[in-house]
Design a protein around this motif. Structure first.
Motif, PDB file in Angstrom:
ATOM      1  N   GLU A  12       0.966  -1.312  -0.184  1.00  0.00           N
ATOM      2  CA  GLU A  12      -0.106   0.104   0.014  1.00  0.00           C
ATOM      3  C   GLU A  12       0.811   1.258  -0.113  1.00  0.00           C
ATOM      4  O   GLU A  12       0.911   2.141  -0.920  1.00  0.00           O
ATOM      5  CB  GLU A  12      -0.932   0.134   1.296  1.00  0.00           C
ATOM      6  CG  GLU A  12      -1.976  -1.160   1.145  1.00  0.00           C
ATOM      7  CD  GLU A  12      -3.250  -0.523   1.681  1.00  0.00           C
ATOM      8  OE1 GLU A  12      -3.418   0.565   1.850  1.00  0.00           O
ATOM      9  OE2 GLU A  12      -4.499  -1.254   1.991  1.00  0.00           O
ATOM     10  N   THR A  29      -3.241   7.543   6.266  1.00  0.00           N
ATOM     11  CA  THR A  29      -4.712   6.956   6.092  1.00  0.00           C
ATOM     12  C   THR A  29      -4.919   5.753   6.504  1.00  0.00           C
ATOM     13  O   THR A  29      -3.920   4.775   6.549  1.00  0.00           O
ATOM     14  CB  THR A  29      -5.072   7.336   4.584  1.00  0.00           C
ATOM     15  OG1 THR A  29      -4.248   6.713   3.960  1.00  0.00           O
ATOM     16  CG2 THR A  29      -4.927   8.875   4.124  1.00  0.00           C
ATOM     17  N   GLY A  30      -6.218   5.368   6.634  1.00  0.00           N
ATOM     18  CA  GLY A  30      -6.658   4.032   6.886  1.00  0.00           C
ATOM     19  C   GLY A  30      -6.793   3.318   8.049  1.00  0.00           C
ATOM     20  O   GLY A  30      -7.096   2.215   8.214  1.00  0.00           O
ATOM     21  N   ASP A  75      -9.243  12.093   8.712  1.00  0.00           N
ATOM     22  CA  ASP A  75      -8.807  11.110   7.650  1.00  0.00           C
ATOM     23  C   ASP A  75      -9.774  11.550   6.258  1.00  0.00           C
ATOM     24  O   ASP A  75     -10.931  10.942   6.621  1.00  0.00           O
ATOM     25  CB  ASP A  75      -8.765   9.765   8.018  1.00  0.00           C
ATOM     26  CG  ASP A  75      -8.455   8.697   7.021  1.00  0.00           C
ATOM     27  OD1 ASP A  75      -8.318   9.157   5.790  1.00  0.00           O
ATOM     28  OD2 ASP A  75      -7.929   7.604   7.345  1.00  0.00           O
ATOM     29  N   THR A  77     -10.204   9.899   3.730  1.00  0.00           N
ATOM     30  CA  THR A  77     -10.483   8.682   3.068  1.00  0.00           C
ATOM     31  C   THR A  77     -11.848   8.174   3.668  1.00  0.00           C
ATOM     32  O   THR A  77     -12.668   7.541   2.931  1.00  0.00           O
ATOM     33  CB  THR A  77      -9.599   7.492   2.896  1.00  0.00           C
ATOM     34  OG1 THR A  77      -9.300   7.054   4.445  1.00  0.00           O
ATOM     35  CG2 THR A  77      -8.181   7.870   2.410  1.00  0.00           C
ATOM     36  N   GLN A  78     -12.118   8.583   4.881  1.00  0.00           N
ATOM     37  CA  GLN A  78     -13.580   8.022   5.538  1.00  0.00           C
ATOM     38  C   GLN A  78     -14.769   8.472   4.848  1.00  0.00           C
ATOM     39  O   GLN A  78     -15.808   8.037   4.862  1.00  0.00           O
ATOM     40  CB  GLN A  78     -13.441   8.495   7.094  1.00  0.00           C
ATOM     41  CG  GLN A  78     -13.570   9.780   7.512  1.00  0.00           C
ATOM     42  CD  GLN A  78     -13.316  10.417   8.709  1.00  0.00           C
ATOM     43  OE1 GLN A  78     -13.782   9.821   9.690  1.00  0.00           O
ATOM     44  NE2 GLN A  78     -12.282  11.050   9.084  1.00  0.00           N
ATOM     45  N   ASP A  80     -14.774   9.518   1.561  1.00  0.00           N
ATOM     46  CA  ASP A  80     -14.530   8.876   0.201  1.00  0.00           C
ATOM     47  C   ASP A  80     -15.250   7.644  -0.333  1.00  0.00           C
ATOM     48  O   ASP A  80     -14.989   6.655  -0.045  1.00  0.00           O
ATOM     49  CB  ASP A  80     -13.426   9.076  -0.241  1.00  0.00           C
ATOM     50  CG  ASP A  80     -13.185   8.662  -1.638  1.00  0.00           C
ATOM     51  OD1 ASP A  80     -14.022   8.284  -2.302  1.00  0.00           O
ATOM     52  OD2 ASP A  80     -11.809   8.324  -2.092  1.00  0.00           O
ATOM     53  N   GLY A  82     -15.375   6.009  -2.890  1.00  0.00           N
ATOM     54  CA  GLY A  82     -14.676   5.208  -3.554  1.00  0.00           C
ATOM     55  C   GLY A  82     -13.409   4.702  -2.946  1.00  0.00           C
ATOM     56  O   GLY A  82     -12.682   3.709  -3.395  1.00  0.00           O
ATOM     57  N   SER A  83     -13.293   4.859  -1.735  1.00  0.00           N
ATOM     58  CA  SER A  83     -12.096   4.594  -0.863  1.00  0.00           C
ATOM     59  C   SER A  83     -12.508   3.133  -0.357  1.00  0.00           C
ATOM     60  O   SER A  83     -13.374   3.086   0.471  1.00  0.00           O
ATOM     61  CB  SER A  83     -11.778   5.655  -0.012  1.00  0.00           C
ATOM     62  OG  SER A  83     -10.635   4.969   0.891  1.00  0.00           O
ATOM     63  N   PRO A  84     -11.570   2.300  -0.072  1.00  0.00           N
ATOM     64  CA  PRO A  84     -11.745   1.146   1.077  1.00  0.00           C
ATOM     65  C   PRO A  84     -11.960   1.434   2.255  1.00  0.00           C
ATOM     66  O   PRO A  84     -12.313   0.659   2.880  1.00  0.00           O
ATOM     67  CB  PRO A  84     -10.711   0.098   0.597  1.00  0.00           C
ATOM     68  CG  PRO A  84      -9.522   1.025  -0.013  1.00  0.00           C
ATOM     69  CD  PRO A  84     -10.306   2.156  -0.607  1.00  0.00           C
ATOM     70  N   TYR A  85     -11.489   2.616   2.772  1.00  0.00           N
ATOM     71  CA  TYR A  85     -11.559   2.944   4.197  1.00  0.00           C
ATOM     72  C   TYR A  85     -12.719   3.973   4.240  1.00  0.00           C
ATOM     73  O   TYR A  85     -12.862   4.548   5.473  1.00  0.00           O
ATOM     74  CB  TYR A  85     -10.258   3.867   4.425  1.00  0.00           C
ATOM     75  CG  TYR A  85      -9.105   2.918   4.207  1.00  0.00           C
ATOM     76  CD1 TYR A  85      -8.736   1.795   4.987  1.00  0.00           C
ATOM     77  CD2 TYR A  85      -8.115   3.477   3.316  1.00  0.00           C
ATOM     78  CE1 TYR A  85      -7.763   1.025   4.724  1.00  0.00           C
ATOM     79  CE2 TYR A  85      -6.857   2.459   2.918  1.00  0.00           C
ATOM     80  CZ  TYR A  85      -6.549   1.585   3.789  1.00  0.00           C
ATOM     81  OH  TYR A  85      -5.739   0.666   3.620  1.00  0.00           O
ATOM     82  N   HIS A  86     -13.702   3.926   3.395  1.00  0.00           N
ATOM     83  CA  HIS A  86     -14.927   4.756   3.378  1.00  0.00           C
ATOM     84  C   HIS A  86     -15.719   4.333   4.520  1.00  0.00           C
ATOM     85  O   HIS A  86     -15.768   3.188   4.773  1.00  0.00           O
ATOM     86  CB  HIS A  86     -15.674   4.635   2.173  1.00  0.00           C
ATOM     87  CG  HIS A  86     -16.938   5.246   2.222  1.00  0.00           C
ATOM     88  ND1 HIS A  86     -18.558   4.930   1.762  1.00  0.00           N
ATOM     89  CD2 HIS A  86     -17.104   6.684   2.641  1.00  0.00           C
ATOM     90  CE1 HIS A  86     -19.192   5.922   2.060  1.00  0.00           C
ATOM     91  NE2 HIS A  86     -18.536   6.990   2.529  1.00  0.00           N
TER      92      HIS A  86
END
Length: 155
Positions: A12, A29-30, A75, A77-78, A80, A82-86
DNA sequence: GCCAACGTTGGC
DNA sequence: GCCAACGTTGGC
Protein backbone atom coordinates in the motif's frame (compact mmCIF):
# COMPACT_ATOMS: atom_id res chain seq x y z
CA UNK A 1 8.44 13.87 23.17
CA UNK A 2 7.14 10.42 22.42
CA UNK A 3 8.25 7.63 20.17
CA UNK A 4 6.10 5.37 18.04
CA UNK A 5 6.18 2.36 15.78
CA UNK A 6 3.83 2.61 12.83
CA UNK A 7 3.01 -0.32 10.57
CA UNK A 8 2.42 0.05 6.88
CA UNK A 9 1.89 -2.60 4.28
CA UNK A 10 4.52 -1.93 1.62
CA UNK A 11 2.06 -3.02 -1.05
CA UNK A 12 0.00 0.00 0.00
CA UNK A 13 2.56 2.56 1.17
CA UNK A 14 6.18 1.49 1.40
CA UNK A 15 8.99 3.56 2.85
CA UNK A 16 10.11 4.20 -0.73
CA UNK A 17 6.63 5.44 -1.61
CA UNK A 18 6.78 7.81 1.34
CA UNK A 19 10.25 9.04 0.36
CA UNK A 20 9.01 9.69 -3.16
CA UNK A 21 6.11 11.79 -1.92
CA UNK A 22 6.40 15.59 -1.67
CA UNK A 23 8.48 16.49 1.40
CA UNK A 24 8.80 12.72 1.97
CA UNK A 25 5.52 13.10 3.79
CA UNK A 26 2.39 10.97 3.69
CA UNK A 27 -0.94 11.20 5.50
CA UNK A 28 -1.37 8.09 7.65
CA UNK A 29 -4.68 7.09 6.11
CA UNK A 30 -6.74 4.00 6.73
CA UNK A 31 -6.38 3.46 10.47
CA UNK A 32 -9.70 2.04 11.59
CA UNK A 33 -8.89 0.94 15.08
CA UNK A 34 -9.83 3.15 17.98
CA UNK A 35 -6.74 2.57 20.06
CA UNK A 36 -4.45 3.43 17.16
CA UNK A 37 -6.60 6.43 16.29
CA UNK A 38 -6.42 7.68 19.86
CA UNK A 39 -2.64 7.61 19.78
CA UNK A 40 -2.66 9.87 16.73
CA UNK A 41 -5.48 12.09 17.93
CA UNK A 42 -4.55 12.48 21.59
CA UNK A 43 -0.90 11.73 22.15
CA UNK A 44 1.18 12.45 19.09
CA UNK A 45 3.01 15.74 18.83
CA UNK A 46 4.93 17.25 15.96
CA UNK A 47 8.51 15.91 15.92
CA UNK A 48 7.70 12.73 17.80
CA UNK A 49 9.95 9.94 16.55
CA UNK A 50 8.50 7.21 14.35
CA UNK A 51 9.83 3.81 13.39
CA UNK A 52 8.47 3.03 9.94
CA UNK A 53 7.61 -0.67 9.91
CA UNK A 54 6.68 -2.91 6.99
CA UNK A 55 4.03 -5.51 7.82
CA UNK A 56 2.19 -8.23 5.89
CA UNK A 57 5.11 -8.77 3.56
CA UNK A 58 7.97 -11.16 2.90
CA UNK A 59 10.35 -9.57 5.39
CA UNK A 60 8.55 -7.61 8.11
CA UNK A 61 10.74 -5.14 9.95
CA UNK A 62 11.78 -1.57 10.62
CA UNK A 63 12.80 0.11 7.38
CA UNK A 64 13.00 3.81 8.16
CA UNK A 65 13.12 6.62 10.66
CA UNK A 66 10.38 9.21 10.46
CA UNK A 67 8.74 11.99 12.42
CA UNK A 68 5.25 13.15 13.17
CA UNK A 69 4.84 16.07 10.80
CA UNK A 70 1.40 17.48 11.54
CA UNK A 71 -1.19 17.92 14.21
CA UNK A 72 -4.17 15.55 13.94
CA UNK A 73 -6.84 16.15 11.31
CA UNK A 74 -9.70 14.10 9.83
CA UNK A 75 -8.73 11.19 7.57
CA UNK A 76 -10.18 12.23 4.20
CA UNK A 77 -10.63 8.63 3.06
CA UNK A 78 -13.46 8.11 5.55
CA UNK A 79 -15.64 10.45 3.47
CA UNK A 80 -14.68 8.99 0.09
CA UNK A 81 -17.25 6.47 -1.17
CA UNK A 82 -14.64 5.15 -3.61
CA UNK A 83 -12.11 4.37 -0.91
CA UNK A 84 -11.77 1.00 0.79
CA UNK A 85 -11.55 3.04 3.99
CA UNK A 86 -14.87 4.76 3.42
CA UNK A 87 -16.93 4.94 6.62
CA UNK A 88 -20.52 5.87 5.83
CA UNK A 89 -21.28 6.23 9.54
CA UNK A 90 -18.76 9.04 9.95
CA UNK A 91 -20.15 12.55 9.52
CA UNK A 92 -18.14 15.56 8.36
CA UNK A 93 -19.23 17.59 11.38
CA UNK A 94 -18.07 14.80 13.71
CA UNK A 95 -15.30 12.87 11.97
CA UNK A 96 -14.63 9.51 13.52
CA UNK A 97 -11.13 8.91 12.14
CA UNK A 98 -8.22 11.24 12.68
CA UNK A 99 -4.68 10.97 11.36
CA UNK A 100 -1.34 12.74 11.30
CA UNK A 101 1.18 13.29 8.54
CA UNK A 102 4.37 11.25 8.75
CA UNK A 103 7.63 12.46 7.24
CA UNK A 104 10.36 9.94 6.49
CA UNK A 105 13.74 11.29 7.56
CA UNK A 106 15.84 8.42 6.34
CA UNK A 107 15.52 4.95 5.02
CA UNK A 108 17.41 2.31 6.98
CA UNK A 109 18.37 -1.25 6.34
CA UNK A 110 15.57 -3.66 7.15
CA UNK A 111 15.90 -4.40 10.85
CA UNK A 112 13.86 -7.56 10.60
CA UNK A 113 11.34 -8.99 12.99
CA UNK A 114 13.49 -12.06 13.78
CA UNK A 115 16.40 -9.74 14.53
CA UNK A 116 14.25 -7.65 16.85
CA UNK A 117 13.02 -10.79 18.59
CA UNK A 118 16.55 -12.03 19.08
CA UNK A 119 17.57 -8.98 21.11
CA UNK A 120 17.05 -9.53 24.86
CA UNK A 121 16.95 -5.75 25.36
CA UNK A 122 13.88 -5.52 23.17
CA UNK A 123 11.80 -8.26 24.78
CA UNK A 124 9.24 -5.72 25.98
CA UNK A 125 8.85 -3.92 22.68
CA UNK A 126 5.08 -3.95 22.18
CA UNK A 127 5.16 -4.97 18.55
CA UNK A 128 6.91 -8.20 19.57
CA UNK A 129 4.23 -9.22 22.04
CA UNK A 130 2.22 -12.26 21.15
CA UNK A 131 -1.01 -11.49 19.42
CA UNK A 132 -0.18 -7.86 18.89
CA UNK A 133 -2.17 -6.44 16.00
CA UNK A 134 -2.12 -2.76 16.80
CA UNK A 135 -0.87 -0.83 13.80
CA UNK A 136 0.49 1.97 15.99
CA UNK A 137 2.30 1.30 19.25
CA UNK A 138 4.24 3.54 21.63
CA UNK A 139 7.97 2.85 21.89
CA UNK A 140 9.87 3.33 25.14
CA UNK A 141 12.83 5.73 24.91
CA UNK A 142 15.18 2.93 25.96
CA UNK A 143 13.89 0.79 23.08
CA UNK A 144 14.11 3.68 20.64
CA UNK A 145 17.76 4.26 21.55
CA UNK A 146 18.53 0.57 21.32
CA UNK A 147 16.98 0.30 17.88
CA UNK A 148 18.75 3.38 16.54
CA UNK A 149 22.02 2.00 17.88
CA UNK A 150 21.47 -1.30 16.11
CA UNK A 151 20.71 0.53 12.88
CA UNK A 152 23.84 2.65 13.15
CA UNK A 153 26.04 -0.26 14.08
CA UNK A 154 24.67 -2.90 11.78
CA UNK A 155 24.30 -1.32 8.38
C1' DG B 1 -3.43 -20.40 2.49
C1' DC B 2 -3.52 -21.32 7.42
C1' DC B 3 -4.62 -19.98 11.82
C1' DA B 4 -3.96 -17.65 16.47
C1' DA B 5 -5.22 -13.57 18.49
C1' DC B 6 -8.07 -10.01 19.11
C1' DG B 7 -11.65 -6.26 18.02
C1' DT B 8 -16.40 -5.47 16.78
C1' DT B 9 -21.17 -6.50 16.22
C1' DG B 10 -25.61 -7.67 17.51
C1' DG B 11 -29.08 -10.68 19.73
C1' DC B 12 -30.76 -11.41 24.07
C1' DG C 1 -23.93 -6.08 29.98
C1' DC C 2 -22.90 -10.76 28.32
C1' DC C 3 -21.03 -13.49 24.88
C1' DA C 4 -21.15 -16.10 20.46
C1' DA C 5 -20.34 -15.21 15.84
C1' DC C 6 -17.87 -12.97 12.69
C1' DG C 7 -14.19 -10.17 10.50
C1' DT C 8 -9.44 -8.61 10.40
C1' DT C 9 -4.52 -8.63 11.27
C1' DG C 10 -0.31 -10.37 10.30
C1' DG C 11 3.34 -13.86 10.85
C1' DC C 12 4.48 -18.07 8.98
Amino acid sequence: MHYWLMKSEPAEVSVDDALAAPESTVPWTGVRNYQARNFMRDQMRIDDGVLFYHSSCAEPGIVGIARVASTPYPDPTQFDPGSPYHDPASKAEAPRWMLVDVQVLRKTRNLTLPELRADPDLQDLLVLKKGNRLSITPVEPVHWRRILKKLDAGS
